[in-house]
Write a protein that holds these residues in place. Structure first.
Motif, short mmCIF file in Angstrom:
data_model
loop_
_atom_site.label_atom_id
_atom_site.label_comp_id
_atom_site.label_asym_id
_atom_site.label_seq_id
_atom_site.Cartn_x
_atom_site.Cartn_y
_atom_site.Cartn_z
N TRP A 1 28.95 33.09 -7.03
CA TRP A 1 28.72 32.79 -5.61
C TRP A 1 29.95 32.14 -4.99
CZ3 TRP A 1 29.04 28.10 -3.14
CH2 TRP A 1 28.58 28.04 -1.82
N TYR A 2 30.55 31.20 -5.71
CA TYR A 2 31.72 30.48 -5.20
C TYR A 2 32.87 31.44 -4.92
CZ TYR A 2 35.26 26.84 -4.70
OH TYR A 2 36.24 26.03 -4.21
N GLN A 3 33.12 32.37 -5.84
CA GLN A 3 34.19 33.33 -5.65
C GLN A 3 33.94 34.20 -4.43
OE1 GLN A 3 37.09 33.67 -7.15
NE2 GLN A 3 37.67 35.52 -6.04
N ARG A 4 32.70 34.66 -4.28
CA ARG A 4 32.36 35.59 -3.20
C ARG A 4 32.36 34.90 -1.83
NH1 ARG A 4 27.40 36.71 -1.07
NH2 ARG A 4 26.39 35.58 -2.77
N VAL A 5 31.71 33.72 -1.74
CA VAL A 5 31.50 33.07 -0.44
C VAL A 5 32.66 32.17 -0.05
CG1 VAL A 5 30.00 31.50 0.84
CG2 VAL A 5 29.00 33.21 -0.70
N VAL A 6 33.14 31.34 -0.98
CA VAL A 6 34.17 30.35 -0.63
C VAL A 6 35.57 30.95 -0.70
CG1 VAL A 6 35.16 28.11 -1.21
CG2 VAL A 6 32.69 28.47 -1.43
N VAL A 7 35.85 31.64 -1.79
CA VAL A 7 37.20 32.18 -1.97
C VAL A 7 37.41 33.43 -1.12
CG1 VAL A 7 38.87 33.09 -3.62
CG2 VAL A 7 37.33 31.21 -4.29
N ALA B 1 32.93 21.35 -5.66
CA ALA B 1 33.30 21.32 -7.08
C ALA B 1 32.07 21.59 -7.94
CB ALA B 1 33.92 19.97 -7.42
N GLU B 2 30.95 20.98 -7.57
CA GLU B 2 29.72 21.20 -8.33
C GLU B 2 29.24 22.64 -8.18
OE1 GLU B 2 27.76 16.70 -8.00
OE2 GLU B 2 27.41 18.19 -6.42
N ALA B 3 29.36 23.20 -6.98
CA ALA B 3 28.94 24.59 -6.74
C ALA B 3 29.81 25.56 -7.54
CB ALA B 3 29.03 24.91 -5.26
N ARG B 4 31.12 25.28 -7.62
CA ARG B 4 32.02 26.15 -8.38
C ARG B 4 31.64 26.17 -9.86
NH1 ARG B 4 37.90 24.50 -7.40
NH2 ARG B 4 37.13 22.63 -8.46
N GLU B 5 31.21 25.01 -10.37
CA GLU B 5 30.82 24.91 -11.77
C GLU B 5 29.47 25.58 -12.03
OE1 GLU B 5 31.13 23.84 -15.77
OE2 GLU B 5 32.63 23.65 -14.17
N ALA B 6 28.52 25.36 -11.10
CA ALA B 6 27.15 25.86 -11.32
C ALA B 6 27.00 27.33 -10.95
CB ALA B 6 26.16 25.01 -10.52
N TYR B 7 27.72 27.79 -9.90
CA TYR B 7 27.55 29.15 -9.41
C TYR B 7 28.91 29.80 -9.20
CZ TYR B 7 23.02 27.05 -8.32
OH TYR B 7 21.82 26.39 -8.40
#
Length: 472
Positions: free
Chosen positions: A267-273, A258-264
């Motif tokens: 990056w979150y879209q590319r790596v996690v999603v 959740a913190e990574a999605r807010e801060a980056y």
């Protein structure tokens, strides 16, 4: 013929003093923890050596070398069938997860290996005077575990008592250590007949002991001249800034998703999603198409003899950077080969070098650095300039503009004194590394590490804001 005579001189000297080691025993000594066939360690506690070999059925075809895992219980038979007497085999000093010998899949370094071309009786005598001598002396080297007579020179092996775990940051540190020790090892007219130093990656594959060198027709032979080594021992021969700090392993971020999605968010879209695990590729193609790749093609006229293979390898890397189709790359690579094979050097360039260079057509090399390309090819690459100015001069102009446009930009920001002093030093020294800031300011390592990245980002943002001012 001269190099082949040097090979026999080297063999004669080594045979008179040291015990020869068979190829089978050589790799069993380096990789004692390979898996056995039929067993699978899901915790990756037994990474395996991976080697490349030329299958007899592939000779005359465009197929690249085949890969094979070095398994403990089948190695003796595999060595006889795939390696011994083979004219083209390659193996690095790393062990890997899975079946691929890519750097991103490397888990441990079992041996640090150096390639030293142009070695004869005179050069070998000088090496013996330097191996194991005190580290404080100029150009001395640690005592190697093995010396392998390759035909054109020597392969110098340092086998570790305990293999080094290859965390991402440790890989980078080992590369720096290898560059440092390569410089110490390679000296024209003293330890090599060649002028140009050849720097190599930690993942570099080397012709295997017991195979034959197709260029000269000789067999690669190994001699044990020392014991296994420790990383601390090798570090002692390198500059302090180039040593490996194994006590500072890679530590993954403790940030929640959740913190990574807010801060980056990007990056979150590319790596996690989207599950794109590889590093983000530089957007070179979007900016200039194949221009960078085509520019590197034009540098072929600058290549010196000892760097022909690495020029081709870097051409493949630029193709990766610029999304050049593999079909076009192969056509260009063959054209470059036809040009480079006439560059004078005692080692002939062969089609095997072309196929080996093509092995680097891999996404892992998207972000290969300019500094590394310069090291490997000995071709100077001019950096981008800002409005015709170099970075230091450009930063001076930007600071002057900032003081005029917004003279109170730093007031009231509540920075503590340590952060303010570190800011001032980094503003005056835009290329300063963390170790430079520690030395220049006198602040402790934790203090500098606390503020370094944030200040560096602020300085770049300041640069971006003022760069757009009229009149600049």
């Amino acid at each position: 013929m001269a190099l082949l005579n040097s090979y026999y001189d080297i063999i004669s000297m080594l045979e008179s003093q040291y015990a020869e080691v068979s190829g089978f025993d050589f790799y069993q000594f380096i990789f004692p923890e390979n898996e056995e066939s039929g067993k699978l360690y899901t915790d990756f506690s037994h990474p395996n050596a991976v080697y490349l070999y030329q299958d007899g059925n592939d000779i005359g075809r465009n197929r690249r070398l085949r890969r094979r895992i070095m398994l403990a219980d089948t190695w003796e038979n595999d060595y006889v069938e795939y390696v011994e007497g083979n004219s083209m085999t390659l193996c690095s000093g790393l062990s890997y997860r899975g079946r691929r010998n890519r750097l991103e899949d490397a888990q441990r370094m079992n041996a640090l290996i150096f390639d030293l071309d142009g070695v004869g009786e005179h050069e070998l005598r000088n090496l013996f005077l330097r191996f194991g001598a005190p580290a404080g002396r100029i150009r001395t080297m640690p005592m190697p575990t093995f010396l392998v007579a390759s035909g054109g020179g020597l392969h110098v092996y340092y086998v570790f008592e305990q293999p080094i775990d290859l965390f991402p940051n440790i890989k980078l540190q080992l590369k720096t250590l290898k560059y440092d020790l390569t410089f110490r090892l390679w000296q024209y007219k003293a330890t090599s007949m060649n002028k140009e130093i050849q720097y190599q990656s930690i993942n570099q594959g080397f012709r295997m002991v017991g195979s034959t060198n197709a260029k000269y027709g000789n067999t690669l032979r190994a001699f044990q001249i020392g014991d296994k080594v420790t990383l601390e021992y090798l570090n002692g021969y390198a500059e302090i800034t180039n040593r490996v700090d194994i006590a500072r392993p890679f530590r993954p971020s403790r940030m929640t998703r959740a913190e990574a999605r807010e801060a980056y968010p990007e990056w979150y879209q590319r790596v996690v999603v989207e599950r794109q695990r590889q590093k983000k590729k530089w957007d070179i193609k979007g900016k200039q198409g194949y221009a960078l790749y085509e520019w590197w093609l034009r540098q072929a006229s600058k290549v010196k003899g000892g760097h022909r293979y690495y020029f081709m390898m870097c051409l493949v890397i630029y193709a990766c950077k610029c999304d050049v189709p593999k079909e076009k790359l192969e056509r260009d690579l063959y054209d470059v080969y036809e040009e480079l094979r006439f560059v004078e050097h005692e080692n002939p360039l062969t089609m095997e070098d072309v196929w080996s260079a093509l092995e680097t057509y891999d996404r892992a090399y998207y972000n290969f650095t300019i500094a590394d390309i310069e090291k490997l090819t000995d071709i100077r690459i001019e950096r981008n300039k800002r409005n015709g100015r170099k970075q230091i001069q450009h930063m001076e102009v930007m600071r002057a503009v900032q003081r005029v446009v917004n003279p109170e930009w730093r007031q009231g920001n509540g920075r503590p004194s340590a952060e303010r002093e570190i800011w001032k030093y980094m503003e005056e020294h835009p290329k300063a590394r963390k170790i430079d800031v520690i030395r220049g300011t006198g602040f402790s390592k934790p203090t500098v590490y606390k503020y370094y990245d944030k200040i560096r980002q602020d300085l770049f943002e300041m640069l971006a804001q003022t760069d757009g001012q009229k009149g600049i």
